[in-house]
Design an enzyme around this catalytic site. Structure first.
Site, short mmCIF file in Angstrom:
data_model
loop_
_atom_site.label_atom_id
_atom_site.label_comp_id
_atom_site.label_asym_id
_atom_site.label_seq_id
_atom_site.Cartn_x
_atom_site.Cartn_y
_atom_site.Cartn_z
N ARG A 11 10.18 -52.37 -82.33
CA ARG A 11 9.80 -51.01 -81.94
C ARG A 11 10.96 -50.03 -81.82
O ARG A 11 10.75 -48.89 -81.39
CB ARG A 11 8.98 -51.00 -80.65
CG ARG A 11 7.73 -51.82 -80.75
CD ARG A 11 6.77 -51.55 -79.66
NE ARG A 11 7.31 -51.80 -78.34
CZ ARG A 11 6.63 -51.63 -77.23
NH1 ARG A 11 5.39 -51.21 -77.27
NH2 ARG A 11 7.17 -51.88 -76.05
N ASP A 12 12.18 -50.42 -82.18
CA ASP A 12 13.29 -49.47 -82.12
C ASP A 12 14.31 -49.77 -83.22
O ASP A 12 15.52 -49.79 -82.98
CB ASP A 12 13.95 -49.52 -80.73
CG ASP A 12 14.77 -48.26 -80.45
OD1 ASP A 12 14.52 -47.21 -81.09
OD2 ASP A 12 15.65 -48.32 -79.58
#
Length: 179
Positions: A11-12
């Protein structure tokens, strides 16, 4: 590995979370906002919004395909030295303008005839597949692992090409510093 064995979504994915050494070894770091997926889906708004996929920005349920989108942006930025949704000559007017670009403008892609270097066709196809705006049409991680770009470079024969690419990038950085 994390997706298959632990159902973890990063997610990053962004350039500062990708480590590359001079031998071409690549590692991902900073799992501070990673999450174990339930039913292969997630729906929280965390991570660096500049690299978020359109479905995440719109608040939709998302999967590992959001990381695929981020990977496409990261590859573009790492090989061109510019953020793909607003480089040196096209900086977004704030975060809302950037988010609007991600959702409403055409998908980013690698430039054709980039200076003295032409990106391999299989690399361009790989990035284009990563940056498909509709998550339903965007390939999964597993599908991308069988892409010709990955299969071609997933051996030790690419080291000379990698070193040549590094030399060209270093030269570009030196020229930029002189400007």
């Amino acid at each position: 590995y994390l997706y298959d064995h632990y159902k973890i979504i990063h997610r990053d994915i962004k350039p500062s979370n990708v480590l590359i050494d001079c031998h071409g070894n690549i590692k991902i770091c900073d799992f501070g906002v990673s999450k174990k997926m339930i039913n292969s889906m997630a729906n929280t708004f965390v991570g660096t919004s500049t690299y978020m996929s359109p479905e995440r920005i719109q608040g939709n349920v998302y999967s590992t395909k959001g990381d695929v989108w981020s990977l496409g942006l990261v590859i573009i930025e790492l090989v061109t030295g510019e953020f793909p949704l607003g480089g040196h000559n096209d900086t977004p007017d704030g975060i809302l303008d950037l988010l609007q670009r991600i959702v409403n403008e055409s998908a980013p892609c690698l430039p054709i005839n980039y200076g003295v270097y032409n990106f391999p066709q299989e690399m361009m196809d790989f990035v284009n597949k990563c940056c498909i705006k509709d998550a339903k049409l965007r390939p999964s991680i597993k599908e991308l692992l069988s892409h010709t770009f990955i299969l071609h470079y997933n051996n030790n024969n690419y080291i000379d090409e990698f070193h040549l690419w590094c030399t060209k990038i270093k030269s570009k950085i030196r020229k930029d510093r002189h400007l």
